[in-house]
Design a protein around this motif. Sequence first.
Motif, PDB file in Angstrom:
ATOM      1  N   ILE A  51       0.854  -1.191   0.000  1.00 11.35           N
ATOM      2  CA  ILE A  51       0.000   0.000   0.000  1.00 11.35           C
ATOM      3  C   ILE A  51       0.883   1.233   0.000  1.00 11.35           C
ATOM      4  O   ILE A  51       1.868   1.306   0.745  1.00 11.35           O
ATOM      5  CB  ILE A  51      -0.969  -0.013   1.214  1.00 11.35           C
ATOM      6  CG1 ILE A  51      -1.930   1.170   1.149  1.00 11.35           C
ATOM      7  CG2 ILE A  51      -0.205  -0.052   2.531  1.00 11.35           C
ATOM      8  CD1 ILE A  51      -3.092   1.049   2.129  1.00 11.35           C
ATOM      9  N   THR A  57      -3.363   0.162  -3.465  1.00 14.07           N
ATOM     10  CA  THR A  57      -3.018  -1.172  -2.987  1.00 14.07           C
ATOM     11  C   THR A  57      -2.697  -2.127  -4.130  1.00 14.07           C
ATOM     12  O   THR A  57      -3.115  -1.921  -5.272  1.00 14.07           O
ATOM     13  CB  THR A  57      -4.167  -1.770  -2.164  1.00 14.07           C
ATOM     14  OG1 THR A  57      -5.350  -1.818  -2.964  1.00 14.07           O
ATOM     15  CG2 THR A  57      -4.442  -0.934  -0.924  1.00 14.07           C
ATOM     16  N   TYR A  59      -2.155  -6.589  -4.575  1.00 16.65           N
ATOM     17  CA  TYR A  59      -2.264  -7.877  -3.896  1.00 16.65           C
ATOM     18  C   TYR A  59      -1.729  -9.002  -4.768  1.00 16.65           C
ATOM     19  O   TYR A  59      -1.845  -8.975  -5.990  1.00 16.65           O
ATOM     20  CB  TYR A  59      -3.724  -8.195  -3.570  1.00 16.65           C
ATOM     21  CG  TYR A  59      -4.376  -7.274  -2.571  1.00 16.65           C
ATOM     22  CD1 TYR A  59      -5.077  -6.157  -2.982  1.00 16.65           C
ATOM     23  CD2 TYR A  59      -4.282  -7.529  -1.200  1.00 16.65           C
ATOM     24  CE1 TYR A  59      -5.666  -5.307  -2.074  1.00 16.65           C
ATOM     25  CE2 TYR A  59      -4.882  -6.685  -0.272  1.00 16.65           C
ATOM     26  CZ  TYR A  59      -5.572  -5.577  -0.724  1.00 16.65           C
ATOM     27  OH  TYR A  59      -6.166  -4.739   0.199  1.00 16.65           O
ATOM     28  N   SER A  70      -4.300  -2.153   4.871  1.00 10.99           N
ATOM     29  CA  SER A  70      -4.664  -0.760   5.153  1.00 10.99           C
ATOM     30  C   SER A  70      -3.547  -0.140   5.985  1.00 10.99           C
ATOM     31  O   SER A  70      -2.663  -0.844   6.477  1.00 10.99           O
ATOM     32  CB  SER A  70      -6.002  -0.689   5.898  1.00 10.99           C
ATOM     33  OG  SER A  70      -5.913  -1.360   7.144  1.00 10.99           O
TER      34      SER A  70
END
Length: 119
Positions: A51, A57, A59, A70
């Motif tokens: 992030i 973000t 993944y 977060s």
Amino acid sequence: QVQLVESGGGLVQAGGSLRLSCAASGSIFSINAMGWYRQAPGKQRELVATITSGGSTNYADSVKGRFTISRDNAKNTVYLQMNSLKPEDTAVYYCNADHRRYGIKYNLWGQGTQVTVSS
């Protein structure tokens, strides 16, 4: 000197949830991207999620839809909410941070926290 301290690992049954936290402390100037990586026994360390300071973000495909990263910039802390955990998520999870001081980049790592998912 800046340190990263992780917490929140443990043992959980498949399908369960865990929340990891990583707090940066020390002489912090500017932290850009933060992220989580993991390393399972006999395997290379791999990216889980990252992030940016602006909240963008990224993944790994294996965790998309199950994990949420977060951060709280005011607290220099990054979190990883892990849901629907699978036995293959078992690994040591490491926090990572891109710390900038006087234009010099420091790639920081935490000590790691063990996550074990039982079937």
